[in-house]
Motif scaffolding. Structure first.
Motif, PDB file in Angstrom:
ATOM      1  N   TYR A 168      -3.600  49.835  77.277  1.00 25.38           N
ATOM      2  CA  TYR A 168      -2.896  48.697  76.700  1.00 25.38           C
ATOM      3  C   TYR A 168      -3.835  47.506  76.798  1.00 25.38           C
ATOM      4  CZ  TYR A 168       0.976  45.781  75.283  1.00 25.38           C
ATOM      5  OH  TYR A 168       1.788  44.952  74.564  1.00 25.38           O
ATOM      6  N   GLU A 169      -4.331  47.050  75.677  1.00 26.68           N
ATOM      7  CA  GLU A 169      -5.310  45.971  75.705  1.00 26.68           C
ATOM      8  C   GLU A 169      -4.876  44.817  74.807  1.00 26.68           C
ATOM      9  OE1 GLU A 169      -9.153  48.918  76.350  1.00 26.68           O
ATOM     10  OE2 GLU A 169      -8.924  47.848  74.460  1.00 26.68           O
ATOM     11  N   ILE A 170      -5.073  43.613  75.309  1.00 26.69           N
ATOM     12  CA  ILE A 170      -4.825  42.431  74.486  1.00 26.69           C
ATOM     13  C   ILE A 170      -6.113  41.617  74.411  1.00 26.69           C
ATOM     14  CG2 ILE A 170      -3.490  40.320  74.183  1.00 26.69           C
ATOM     15  CD1 ILE A 170      -1.222  41.576  75.640  1.00 26.69           C
ATOM     16  N   ASN A 171      -6.510  41.301  73.223  1.00 28.16           N
ATOM     17  CA  ASN A 171      -7.666  40.430  73.031  1.00 28.16           C
ATOM     18  C   ASN A 171      -7.164  38.984  73.068  1.00 28.16           C
ATOM     19  OD1 ASN A 171      -9.810  38.929  72.156  1.00 28.16           O
ATOM     20  ND2 ASN A 171     -10.369  40.341  70.519  1.00 28.16           N
ATOM     21  N   MET A 172      -7.340  38.334  74.215  1.00 26.29           N
ATOM     22  CA  MET A 172      -6.768  36.994  74.420  1.00 26.29           C
ATOM     23  C   MET A 172      -7.416  35.939  73.528  1.00 26.29           C
ATOM     24  SD  MET A 172      -4.241  36.904  76.222  1.00 26.29           S
ATOM     25  CE  MET A 172      -3.345  37.194  77.702  1.00 26.29           C
ATOM     26  N   LEU A 173      -8.608  36.236  73.045  1.00 29.99           N
ATOM     27  CA  LEU A 173      -9.247  35.261  72.157  1.00 29.99           C
ATOM     28  C   LEU A 173      -8.538  35.206  70.815  1.00 29.99           C
ATOM     29  CD1 LEU A 173     -13.002  35.942  72.818  1.00 29.99           C
ATOM     30  CD2 LEU A 173     -11.747  33.885  73.363  1.00 29.99           C
ATOM     31  N   ARG A 174      -7.962  36.338  70.436  1.00 28.81           N
ATOM     32  CA  ARG A 174      -7.289  36.379  69.155  1.00 28.81           C
ATOM     33  C   ARG A 174      -5.827  35.976  69.261  1.00 28.81           C
ATOM     34  NH1 ARG A 174      -8.599  41.639  65.620  1.00 28.81           N
ATOM     35  NH2 ARG A 174     -10.854  41.489  65.536  1.00 28.81           N
ATOM     36  N   CYS A 175      -5.256  36.177  70.461  1.00 27.16           N
ATOM     37  CA  CYS A 175      -3.821  35.962  70.620  1.00 27.16           C
ATOM     38  C   CYS A 175      -3.453  34.523  70.287  1.00 27.16           C
ATOM     39  CB  CYS A 175      -3.426  36.274  72.058  1.00 27.16           C
ATOM     40  SG  CYS A 175      -1.689  35.984  72.385  1.00 27.16           S
ATOM     41  N   ILE A 176      -2.338  34.356  69.566  1.00 22.87           N
ATOM     42  CA  ILE A 176      -1.897  33.001  69.233  1.00 22.87           C
ATOM     43  C   ILE A 176      -0.624  32.645  69.991  1.00 22.87           C
ATOM     44  CG2 ILE A 176      -2.991  32.976  66.968  1.00 22.87           C
ATOM     45  CD1 ILE A 176      -0.176  33.626  65.837  1.00 22.87           C
ATOM     46  N   PHE A 201     -12.104  38.266  78.137  1.00 23.40           N
ATOM     47  CA  PHE A 201     -10.834  37.946  77.487  1.00 23.40           C
ATOM     48  C   PHE A 201     -10.111  39.191  76.996  1.00 23.40           C
ATOM     49  CE2 PHE A 201     -12.914  33.837  77.269  1.00 23.40           C
ATOM     50  CZ  PHE A 201     -11.878  33.002  77.645  1.00 23.40           C
ATOM     51  N   LEU A 202     -10.758  40.338  77.138  1.00 21.91           N
ATOM     52  CA  LEU A 202     -10.112  41.591  76.775  1.00 21.91           C
ATOM     53  C   LEU A 202      -9.296  42.050  77.976  1.00 21.91           C
ATOM     54  CD1 LEU A 202     -10.379  43.220  74.143  1.00 21.91           C
ATOM     55  CD2 LEU A 202     -11.726  44.835  75.452  1.00 21.91           C
ATOM     56  N   TYR A 203      -8.000  41.764  77.949  1.00 27.82           N
ATOM     57  CA  TYR A 203      -7.157  42.096  79.091  1.00 27.82           C
ATOM     58  C   TYR A 203      -6.740  43.554  79.000  1.00 27.82           C
ATOM     59  CZ  TYR A 203      -6.645  37.222  80.519  1.00 27.82           C
ATOM     60  OH  TYR A 203      -6.872  35.949  80.970  1.00 27.82           O
ATOM     61  N   THR A 204      -7.002  44.281  80.054  1.00 35.59           N
ATOM     62  CA  THR A 204      -6.651  45.703  80.055  1.00 35.59           C
ATOM     63  C   THR A 204      -5.269  45.895  80.661  1.00 35.59           C
ATOM     64  OG1 THR A 204      -7.646  45.994  82.202  1.00 35.59           O
ATOM     65  CG2 THR A 204      -9.053  46.383  80.290  1.00 35.59           C
ATOM     66  N   LYS A 205      -4.817  47.131  80.599  1.00 37.05           N
ATOM     67  CA  LYS A 205      -3.482  47.429  81.130  1.00 37.05           C
ATOM     68  C   LYS A 205      -3.406  47.102  82.619  1.00 37.05           C
ATOM     69  CE  LYS A 205      -0.201  51.088  81.870  1.00 37.05           C
ATOM     70  NZ  LYS A 205      -0.043  52.521  82.066  1.00 37.05           N
ATOM     71  N   GLU A 206      -4.475  47.389  83.342  1.00 31.89           N
ATOM     72  CA  GLU A 206      -4.476  47.135  84.779  1.00 31.89           C
ATOM     73  C   GLU A 206      -4.304  45.641  85.076  1.00 31.89           C
ATOM     74  OE1 GLU A 206      -6.774  49.198  83.272  1.00 31.89           O
ATOM     75  OE2 GLU A 206      -5.519  50.872  83.943  1.00 31.89           O
ATOM     76  N   MET A 207      -4.901  44.801  84.218  1.00 23.43           N
ATOM     77  CA  MET A 207      -4.796  43.364  84.423  1.00 23.43           C
ATOM     78  C   MET A 207      -3.415  42.853  84.044  1.00 23.43           C
ATOM     79  SD  MET A 207      -8.416  42.586  82.634  1.00 23.43           S
ATOM     80  CE  MET A 207      -8.548  40.807  82.758  1.00 23.43           C
ATOM     81  N   LEU A 208      -2.806  43.487  83.053  1.00 20.28           N
ATOM     82  CA  LEU A 208      -1.542  42.981  82.528  1.00 20.28           C
ATOM     83  C   LEU A 208      -0.333  43.452  83.325  1.00 20.28           C
ATOM     84  CD1 LEU A 208      -2.319  43.547  78.766  1.00 20.28           C
ATOM     85  CD2 LEU A 208      -2.002  41.325  79.852  1.00 20.28           C
ATOM     86  N   LEU A 209      -0.482  44.602  83.976  1.00 15.49           N
ATOM     87  CA  LEU A 209       0.658  45.205  84.649  1.00 15.49           C
ATOM     88  C   LEU A 209       1.006  44.428  85.909  1.00 15.49           C
ATOM     89  CD1 LEU A 209       2.303  47.725  84.037  1.00 15.49           C
ATOM     90  CD2 LEU A 209       0.833  48.969  85.621  1.00 15.49           C
ATOM     91  N   GLU A 210       2.284  44.133  86.074  1.00 20.58           N
ATOM     92  CA  GLU A 210       2.656  43.373  87.260  1.00 20.58           C
ATOM     93  C   GLU A 210       2.668  44.287  88.485  1.00 20.58           C
ATOM     94  OE1 GLU A 210       6.514  41.598  87.114  1.00 20.58           O
ATOM     95  OE2 GLU A 210       7.542  43.508  87.043  1.00 20.58           O
ATOM     96  N   GLY A 211       2.468  43.675  89.631  1.00 26.70           N
ATOM     97  CA  GLY A 211       2.450  44.454  90.862  1.00 26.70           C
ATOM     98  C   GLY A 211       3.827  45.024  91.148  1.00 26.70           C
ATOM     99  N   ALA A 212       3.860  46.169  91.789  1.00 25.08           N
ATOM    100  CA  ALA A 212       5.133  46.792  92.091  1.00 25.08           C
ATOM    101  C   ALA A 212       5.461  46.574  93.555  1.00 25.08           C
ATOM    102  CB  ALA A 212       5.070  48.276  91.784  1.00 25.08           C
TER     103      ALA A 212
END
Lengths: 739, 173
Positions: free
Chosen positions: B108-116, B146-157
């Motif tokens: 799961y990746e989000i390119n934060m540079l592109r995100c609006i 700025f390429l956020y991966t799934k590991e970066m996006l997933l909240e801690g459990a």
């Protein structure tokens, strides 16, 4: 976005038009053939009627069960006093099975119809799990679309839904989600009407009804992939594409399947640089809309990890990755040193452009005529078997023409494996057009479907006795005065044929009688192509065809994707492009391999031919590869042949290049580049062209595939005038100039 | 009359200036004498409270039992007008379970540079897995970061799911 595959109508399956009738749909007056289904008439008028189970290519037998296409119908009624008035049918009618008749008035948007559709969808969704977010069909699902356009926003059903285990392994390539099934019977009708194995059917009744094979055995078919595309919900899913992507993640590129010579039109759906799935593309002349499992599931090699990404050089028995500069330097050095002692084999899996550049390089730059694309048994002059007698080389008929035959003889072929789409046409001719099919083979496989399943007559002969069988048939034709045989089968009697072939005399007699009834097409397969006495068998086939008046109906289709095109492009020892005879013919495949084995050949270039895997004389191929000859192979992966070579060049697959293929019926079709796996992988024509340039140019240097197509259309008579544009989406079938 | 008008304009200007200066001086003195609260936020030592519906950094959330909410359906990617989300899905097995049901996001990746930061992904998400929260400090030094991966996006459990092993464990802080 994939187009809506549910909107085709096939006129040929409708009864012949005898009379036009006037009907009115939603106030639009139109004339349609009498008896046409209203759902098709509505399409003519541009009126949208939703449906699930209806499909123009499937018989209407079990149809009209989804009840989605209900319409209100007013029909003229004559009162006793002679006045005619419109009377509303008391209940809405299913338009997919309602034949058009004079004066009918159809209303598709009345309040009752709208309410009925909502009700039907509510019922269909009662047991549908609505797990659209994780369903592979989500986004291209007819049930989703119809629910959005015609369904209610809510459901009144609050009870527990029906539950089954997910992803039931129905077939090798198909998984089945029974919860999602809406019982439209498309898949069951497909196996019965189209593929011919009739394996799927409905089990149980009512809410418990489920699709399955009887006794829950595995669904084994050569065409199982089609039910995935036919399924109007996400019940039947591809095992390899499962969870791989959603439709909006994919890009789609038009292409032609590379698995056999039938040339099915397909769409390559890909994501970034990886091929995700293959779907059928409609071409009425070739595959209609079907694909075989080989084509649909057999392309995983394109994006596999095993793909070669740099040239590989074998030094001291070890493979070493080198760069292109070095590879071309070594290769050009070897070619220069060879001083004309070079030969090329292959090209059947390459595009016409690749083949054209291949023969240009050899003939004009390396000054050698020793090239051959053929790896089958018969390697004599391609003009000998058929052309000199009948004026064509491989297939006399177009694939679609097979539908119109009265009798079809399938000779020495496991047709469903060798020519799956021709098999489907033969099956269609039998199922929908009443053709009689005779299957003559030396061995009958256990699995299904196969021609033998529906053949009126199956003649199982001893291997190698095709000619005797045909002569036996001719002798019957002669003895029973069914055809003028011109003394073709002189000295042959029915008894002798029966004894030689092991087929009963009665069966041969029956076959002869069936063949004399009308238009007969003969389709010969691998057993004939690889026959030791190929010429004799083809001679006998020709005799039979000529005696029954079907000289133009002989079909000897090639097997590889571009067998036809490679020959057209002159990758033959004795013909230049367009079958122009050469003054000093070169060596054919067997002679080239012999020369290599003898040590008299310096460099052998193999363009994708699987010599060690496929060449009938395996010992000769092995001896050639074991010799000192420097062997270059253009390949996608390290195949057995590549492993035995000295230098392997990474070639582009059909998904990574532009070009044209010519299928077995001589239809020239374009393929389009979908993606690049690596910039180090080059299409074959570019490799040949770069070598030609380094060797001093000549006619072998090209800049693009389109450039080569221009050269082909200028230099090959049969391809004259073909341009990328004129080929269009469906391709062009070339014909012999004198025909 | 020209002189009178000039005089009038000058008087008006002076009045406006003193009105403004009086407000400034009142707050200045008020803050100096600590009779009213400080208005300036001393960023980065202190941060202003964000509005409740602020949309900033994405987070992939979890259920209470620790399983991921994301099912890898890619609807967020479909809804994204900037095409900045990439999702690859895979199948859960009983031995290696990430989310309830059959399917989970393996990438799961989000390119934060592109995100609006439009929040359409949050809207589209059928399980409420992706949410835009209030962490607004997203500056970084290289484009790759700025390429956020799934590991970066997933909240801690707070709970480690019993079935989660391997790579999954690393994501759990």
């Amino acid at each position: 976005m994939p187009d809506n595959r549910l909107t085709q109508t096939e006129a040929s399956l409708n009864p012949a038009v005898t009379q036009m009738v006037n009907i009115k749909i939603d106030g639009i007056e139109l004339q349609v053939p009498k008896g046409e289904n209203i759902i098709e008439s509505a399409k003519r008028a541009g009126v949208d009627i939703p449906y699930f189970c209806y499909h123009p290519r499937l018989s209407k037998g079990d149809a009209a069960n989804c009840r989605m296409c209900l319409v209100d119908v007013f029909a003229p009624r004559r009162a006793p006093d002679g006045t005619v008035s419109l009377a509303k049918m008391p209940k809405p009618q299913a338009s997919c099975t309602l034949p058009a008749d004079e004066g009918m008035v159809i209303v598709t948007d009345s309040e009752a119809v709208v309410r009925d559709r909502k009700g039907v969808l509510e019922f269909l969704l009662i047991n549908h799990p609505l797990d659209c977010p994780i369903c592979d069909r989500g986004g291209e699902c007819p049930l989703q679309n119809n629910a959005i356009f015609y369904g209610a926003a809510t459901s009144r059903y609050t009870e527990e839904k029906r539950h089954f285990p997910k992803a039931y392994p129905l077939a090798e390539n198909v998984v089945f989600d029974r919860e999602r099934c809406i019982h439209c019977a498309r898949c069951t009708r497909f196996t019965e009407d189209i593929s011919g194995d009739a394996q799927l059917g409905f089990l149980k009744r009512g809410a418990d009804m489920e699709v399955g094979t009887f006794e829950h055995t595995a669904y084994k078919s050569k065409f199982s992939g089609n039910v995935i595309e036919l399924c109007p919900v996400g019940a039947l899913l591809s095992r390899s594409y499962r969870f791989k992507a959603r439709p909006w993640d994919l890009h789609s590129q038009r292409s032609v399947c590379s698995k056999c010579s039938n040339g099915c039109n397909i769409k390559i759906d890909y994501r970034l640089d990886s091929l995700q799935r293959i779907n059928g593309r409609i071409n009425e002349a070739v595959n209609e809309e079907w694909t075989c499992d080989k084509g649909k599931f057999g392309h995983s090699y394109v994006s596999s990890e095993a793909r070669l990404k740099t040239p590989m050089l074998k030094t001291g028995g070890e493979w070493k990755a080198i760069d292109w500069t070095e590879a071309l330097q070594i290769l050009v050095g070897k070619l220069r040193d060879a001083n004309g002692s070079v030969a090329g084999i292959g090209g059947q899996r390459c595009t016409n452009e690749d083949n054209f550049a291949f023969q240009k390089l050899f003939r004009e730059v390396l000054k050698s005529n020793d090239i051959d694309s053929r790896v089958e048994g018969y390697l004599g002059s391609v003009n000998k078997p058929l052309y000199e007698r009948f004026g064509y080389h491989a297939m006399g008929n177009a694939i679609a023409e097979l539908e119109d035959m009265k009798t079809i003889l399938v000779l020495g072929s496991q047709l469903v494996d060798e020519q799956p789409i021709i098999y489907l046409r033969v099956r269609k001719a039998y199922r929908f057009k009443g053709a009689t099919v005779i299957n003559a083979v030396s061995s009958v496989p256990e699995d299904s479907p196969k021609v033998g399943d529906f053949a009126q007559l199956e003649l199982v002969y001893k291997p190698g006795t095709e000619a005797a069988l045909l002569k036996g048939i001719l002798s019957v034709l002669s003895a029973e005065k069914l055809a003028s045989v011109n003394g073709f089968a002189k000295g042959y009697t029915l008894e002798k044929a029966a004894e030689e072939t092991g087929v009963s005399a009665e069966a041969i007699q029956q076959a002869a009688r069936l063949m004399a009834t009308g238009k007969l097409a003969i389709i010969a397969g691998r057993e004939v192509a690889n026959h030791a006495n190929h010429l004799e068998v083809v001679q006998a086939i020709g005799d039979l065809a000529e005696a029954t008046g079907n000289a133009q109906n002989i079909n000897l289709p090639g097997e590889d994707v571009n067998s036809q095109g490679a020959a057209d492009m002159g990758v033959l020892p004795d013909f230049a492009p367009g079958y122009a005879p050469l003054e000093n013919p070169g060596k054919n495949t067997a002679q080239i391999l012999q020369a290599a084995a003898d040590g008299s050949l310096k460099v052998l270039w193999v363009a994708g031919a699987k010599l060690l895997e496929k060449f009938p004389n395996r010992e000769l191929a092995q001896a050639a590869f074991a010799s000192d000859t420097f062997i270059v192979v253009n390949e996608l992966t390290m195949t057995e042949t590549a492993q035995a070579a000295d230098l392997v060049l990474p070639a582009a697959s059909f998904a990574e290049k532009e070009g044209t293929f010519t299928n077995c019926e001589r239809r020239v079709q374009r393929i389009h580049k979908a993606f690049d796996i690596s910039l180090e992988i080059k299409p074959d024509w570019l490799i040949f062209s770069e070598v030609a340039t380094r060797m001093g140019g000549g006619g072998g240097s090209f800049f693009s595939a389109r450039d080569i197509l221009k050269a082909i259309s200028a230099q090959v008579p049969a391809y004259a005038g073909l341009t990328a544009k004129s080929l269009g989406d469906e391709g062009v079938r070339w014909n012999y100039p004198d025909k | 009359m020209g002189f009178l008008r000039t005089l009038q304009n000058t008087a008006d200007g002076a009045k406006a200036l003193t009105t403004g200066a009086r407000i400034t001086m009142r707050h200045y003195m008020g803050q100096l004498l600590k009779t009213e609260p400080l208005q300036t936020v001393q960023y980065p030592e202190e941060r202003r409270e964000q509005f409740p519906r602020t949309r900033w950094r994405h987070v992939l959330t979890r259920y209470e039992n620790g399983l991921e909410k994301c099912i890898g359906c890619s609807l967020c990617a479909g809804a994204c007008p900037a095409r900045c989300i990439y999702v690859e899905a895979a199948e859960n097995t009983d031995e290696d379970r990430y989310s309830p049901g059959e399917r989970y996001a393996v990438k799961y990746e989000i390119n934060m540079l592109r995100c609006i930061f439009c929040g359409f992904c949050q809207d589209a998400c059928p399980t409420g897995a992706i949410v835009l929260r209030k962490d607004f400090e997203l500056a970084d030094f290289t484009r790759k970061d700025f390429l956020y991966t799934k590991e970066m996006l997933l909240e801690g459990a707070s709970v480690i799911p019993l079935t989660a092993v391997g790579t999954h464990k690393e994501a759990v802080k």
